[in-house]
Design an enzyme around this catalytic site. Structure first.
Site, PDB file in Angstrom:
ATOM      1  N   THR A 166       0.861  -1.183   0.000  1.00 50.73           N
ATOM      2  CA  THR A 166       0.000   0.000   0.000  1.00 50.73           C
ATOM      3  C   THR A 166       0.902   1.240   0.000  1.00 50.73           C
ATOM      4  OG1 THR A 166      -1.666  -1.214   1.221  1.00 50.73           O
ATOM      5  CG2 THR A 166      -1.819   1.194   1.288  1.00 50.73           C
ATOM      6  N   LEU A 177     -20.315  -2.815  10.281  1.00 50.49           N
ATOM      7  CA  LEU A 177     -21.197  -2.066  11.185  1.00 50.49           C
ATOM      8  C   LEU A 177     -21.270  -2.774  12.531  1.00 50.49           C
ATOM      9  CD1 LEU A 177     -24.175  -0.891   8.907  1.00 50.49           C
ATOM     10  CD2 LEU A 177     -22.308   0.480   9.853  1.00 50.49           C
ATOM     11  N   CYS A 204      -3.311  -2.171   8.876  1.00 47.94           N
ATOM     12  CA  CYS A 204      -3.659  -1.320   7.731  1.00 47.94           C
ATOM     13  C   CYS A 204      -4.398  -0.035   8.096  1.00 47.94           C
ATOM     14  CB  CYS A 204      -4.489  -2.112   6.729  1.00 47.94           C
ATOM     15  SG  CYS A 204      -3.542  -3.440   5.962  1.00 47.94           S
ATOM     16  N   LEU A 216      -6.868  -8.139   0.546  1.00 44.42           N
ATOM     17  CA  LEU A 216      -7.182  -9.300   1.379  1.00 44.42           C
ATOM     18  C   LEU A 216      -7.282  -8.920   2.850  1.00 44.42           C
ATOM     19  CD1 LEU A 216      -4.426 -10.188   3.041  1.00 44.42           C
ATOM     20  CD2 LEU A 216      -3.789 -11.174   0.846  1.00 44.42           C
TER      21      LEU A 216
HETATM   22  N1  LIG Z   1      -1.462  -7.307   6.236  1.00 43.46           N
HETATM   23  C1  LIG Z   1      -2.554  -7.018   5.555  1.00 43.46           C
HETATM   24  O1  LIG Z   1      -3.660  -7.442   5.890  1.00 43.46           O
HETATM   25  C2  LIG Z   1      -2.471  -6.161   4.322  1.00 43.46           C
HETATM   26  C3  LIG Z   1      -3.563  -6.099   3.452  1.00 43.46           C
HETATM   27  C4  LIG Z   1      -3.467  -5.323   2.305  1.00 43.46           C
HETATM   28  C5  LIG Z   1      -2.309  -4.602   2.043  1.00 43.46           C
HETATM   29  N2  LIG Z   1      -1.262  -4.662   2.914  1.00 43.46           N
HETATM   30  C6  LIG Z   1      -0.038  -3.933   2.572  1.00 43.46           C
HETATM   31  O2  LIG Z   1       0.912  -4.865   2.068  1.00 43.46           O
HETATM   32  C7  LIG Z   1       2.232  -4.468   2.438  1.00 43.46           C
HETATM   33  C8  LIG Z   1       2.913  -5.602   3.192  1.00 43.46           C
HETATM   34  O3  LIG Z   1       2.216  -5.834   4.393  1.00 43.46           O
HETATM   35  P1  LIG Z   1       2.463  -7.125   5.284  1.00 43.46           P
HETATM   36  O4  LIG Z   1       1.427  -7.113   6.336  1.00 43.46           O
HETATM   37  O5  LIG Z   1       2.596  -8.312   4.388  1.00 43.46           O
HETATM   38  O6  LIG Z   1       3.909  -6.774   5.905  1.00 43.46           O
HETATM   39  P2  LIG Z   1       4.912  -7.740   6.670  1.00 43.46           P
HETATM   40  O7  LIG Z   1       5.703  -6.874   7.569  1.00 43.46           O
HETATM   41  O8  LIG Z   1       4.194  -8.923   7.209  1.00 43.46           O
HETATM   42  O9  LIG Z   1       5.870  -8.295   5.519  1.00 43.46           O
HETATM   43  C9  LIG Z   1       6.828  -7.533   4.845  1.00 43.46           C
HETATM   44  C10 LIG Z   1       8.030  -8.425   4.539  1.00 43.46           C
HETATM   45  O10 LIG Z   1       8.911  -7.725   3.644  1.00 43.46           O
HETATM   46  C11 LIG Z   1      10.223  -8.114   3.981  1.00 43.46           C
HETATM   47  N3  LIG Z   1      11.173  -7.140   3.409  1.00 43.46           N
HETATM   48  C12 LIG Z   1      11.386  -5.856   3.766  1.00 43.46           C
HETATM   49  N4  LIG Z   1      12.335  -5.297   2.976  1.00 43.46           N
HETATM   50  C13 LIG Z   1      12.704  -6.254   2.094  1.00 43.46           C
HETATM   51  C14 LIG Z   1      13.649  -6.289   1.038  1.00 43.46           C
HETATM   52  N5  LIG Z   1      14.391  -5.213   0.698  1.00 43.46           N
HETATM   53  N6  LIG Z   1      13.795  -7.420   0.327  1.00 43.46           N
HETATM   54  C15 LIG Z   1      13.051  -8.526   0.647  1.00 43.46           C
HETATM   55  N7  LIG Z   1      12.138  -8.546   1.640  1.00 43.46           N
HETATM   56  C16 LIG Z   1      11.985  -7.426   2.365  1.00 43.46           C
HETATM   57  C17 LIG Z   1      10.222  -8.168   5.487  1.00 43.46           C
HETATM   58  O11 LIG Z   1      11.312  -8.933   5.990  1.00 43.46           O
HETATM   59  C18 LIG Z   1       8.854  -8.806   5.761  1.00 43.46           C
HETATM   60  O12 LIG Z   1       8.955 -10.210   5.850  1.00 43.46           O
HETATM   61  C19 LIG Z   1       2.061  -3.186   3.259  1.00 43.46           C
HETATM   62  O13 LIG Z   1       2.218  -2.086   2.401  1.00 43.46           O
HETATM   63  C20 LIG Z   1       0.640  -3.270   3.748  1.00 43.46           C
HETATM   64  O14 LIG Z   1       0.089  -2.004   3.994  1.00 43.46           O
HETATM   65  C21 LIG Z   1      -1.315  -5.441   4.034  1.00 43.46           C
END
Ligand SMILES: NC(=O)c1ccc[n+]([C@@H]2O[C@H](COP(=O)([O-])OP(=O)(O)OC[C@H]3O[C@@H](n4cnc5c(N)ncnc54)[C@H](O)[C@@H]3O)[C@@H](O)[C@H]2O)c1
Length: 436
Positions: A122, A253, A263, A153
């Site tokens: 995001t 709701l 998020c 998701l």
């Molecule tokens: N968690 C959710 O429900 C959700 C839903 C929709 C969108 N998002 C978005 O998706 C993105 C990821 O969220 P998440 O919850 O999966 O985060 P997370 O912290 O669980 O996972 C991120 C991963 O990226 C890895 N990482 C960081 N820098 C890296 C690099 N240079 N090379 C390789 N790996 C690297 C980290 O080690 C970590 O394992 C965010 O922007 C979040 O806002 C999350």
């Protein structure tokens, strides 16, 4: 198609495993060696229902693999997804894009052929432009397209959401990007999932607007719940009464202790920062973030009130049932339980807690909270119980047994899980949200 997923967290790992399940050849990359080692050994680094089986099946089928080496993982990939974290930047609340840009730079260094770089993280409006700039500075002698493909998701239902999405949003600026994304998601639009193509900037904004809208809906019903308490209404009836109107819809709701998770809190904040930068204030979202923020501590005070006020509560013990920001995940990011526990501790109340999956993540975030092995152990000797997360296991608690174990039968239900008449009939002093 060969796909690389950079970042193997909640989003990257689920997306990678699902794309492999569609038949693509997927490599999940993460810079955290411990995470990759666990994945290679078949151990899931997070709790998500169905994920272990999905990963195992696709690893066995030869479609899914894991590496710490980005150079190796992106070799030959036509689509390279960036799914790293974008947390709030310390100090100012902007989205911290350092992880996204670090990946873009590393991709620029190692890319050997045409590819589409897909931002699944995001990210604020304009991030795709910056990723494109980083890649173009590398002067690569083959076409590279940067597209936005936000993820919608929900943790706890992530696999179903990824495989049967309401819509797939793709922000692309050229035909190469659109074509490759169509191929990535072909298995899904055979299932009729609408694929919405927009400009890259619109796509980036769609994700924030969606989360801000949902956060607004939750906050709206939470404030209506407060009003119900004052006027003697029942927020569940009000929610049903308005939610049956198709223009409103019944989802989001459910009154509760305020939204949390990885998020909504950070995304509403980041959207406000974008609005500020562009001198286009979003006053509704400003109010939502503020109201939600103060609500979490207010829930701690609600528990204290149920115990007869601050003076009586001091020195007593509260059992928290559920810590994660919602059930079926181990994610503790911005969970309301953290603020509830802190408010209680600030008032001199001891806190003991149980959560089916979240205690390992919760422990470092909740110093001084004693974690125990099950709900009955948590309530033993407690002066009050606060149900914070609506895990199924708590719906089916044996309340007679609970009553026999507690010191005082005070139950504060922050998720409206129980029926007031039933719980009161068992002798509990029962408080819930927005219900008399
Ligand atoms: N968690 C959710 O429900 C959700 C839903 C929709 C969108 N998002 C978005 O998706 C993105 C990821 O969220 P998440 O919850 O999966 O985060 P997370 O912290 O669980 O996972 C991120 C991963 O990226 C890895 N990482 C960081 N820098 C890296 C690099 N240079 N090379 C390789 N790996 C690297 C980290 O080690 C970590 O394992 C965010 O922007 C979040 O806002 C999350």
């Amino acid at each position: 198609m060969k796909i690389a997923m950079v970042g193997s967290g909640y989003v990257g790992l689920v997306s990678g495993a699902c794309l492999a399940d569609f038949g693509h050849d997927v490599t999940c990359i993460d810079k955290d060696p411990a995470k990759i080692e666990r994945l290679q050994a078949g151990i899931m680094p997070i709790y998500e229902p169905g994920l272990a089986e999905l990963v195992a099946g696709n690893v066995k089928g030869g479609r899914l693999s894991f590496t710490t080496s980005l150079a190796e993982g992106i070799d030959g990939a036509q689509a390279i997804f960036i799914a790293v974290g974008t947390p709030s930047r310390r100090g100012d609340g902007h989205a911290d894009l350092s992880f996204v840009y670090a990946v873009a730079r590393e991709v620029a260094e190692h890319l050997k052929g045409p590819a589409v770089i897909v931002t699944k993280s995001t990210v604020p409006v304009g991030t795709g432009d910056e990723v494109e700039r980083i890649l173009s500075e590398a002067g690569l002698p083959f076409p590279v397209s940067v597209v936005s493909n936000p993820e919608f998701l929900r943790e706890g239902a992530a696999i179903g959401d990824f495989k049967r999405p309401d819509r797939i949003v793709v922000g692309a600026e050229d035909e190469f990007g659109r074509q490759v994304m169509q191929d990535v998601y072909r298995p899904l639009f055979l299932n009729q999932a609408p694929l919405l193509f927009t400009s890259r900037r619109s796509s980036e904004l769609i994700k924030y607007a969606a989360n801000a809208f949902l956060a607004t809906k939750i906050t709206f019903i939470n404030e209506i719940a407060d009003l119900c308490e004052k006027v003697g209404g029942n927020v569940q009836d009000v929610a049903r009464g308005i939610g049956l109107d198709n223009r409103i819809g019944s989802k989001f709701l459910h009154a509760g202790p305020g939204y949390g998770g990885s998020c909504f809190p950070k995304d509403t904040l980041a959207l406000l920062k974008t609005a500020e930068d562009y001198d286009s204030p979003l006053r509704i979202v400003e109010a939502v973030a503020k109201v939600n923020d103060s609500r979490k501590r207010a829930m701690g005070r609600k528990v204290i009130e149920a115990m007869g006020g601050a003076e009586l509560a001091r020195g007593k013990t509260v059992a928290l049932l559920g810590l994660t920001f919602k059930p079926n995940t181990d994610d503790m990011r911005d969970a309301p339980a953290i603020a509830v526990a802190q408010t209680l501790q600030d008032a001199g109340v001891a806190v003991v807690a149980y959560d089916p999956e979240g205690m390992e993540m919760a422990a470092p975030l909740m110093p001084g909270v004693r974690m125990v092995g099950n709900a009955y152990e948590a309530v033993t000797g407690a002066d009050a119980i606060a149900l914070v997360t609506e895990w199924d296991a708590f719906r089916a608690l044996d309340l007679d047994r609970v009553k026999a174990l507690v010191k005082a039968p005070v139950l504060v239900d922050l998720r409206n899980v129980y029926r007031p008449d039933e719980v009161r009939a068992k002798g509990f002093a029962y408080t819930s949200i927005g219900r008399a």
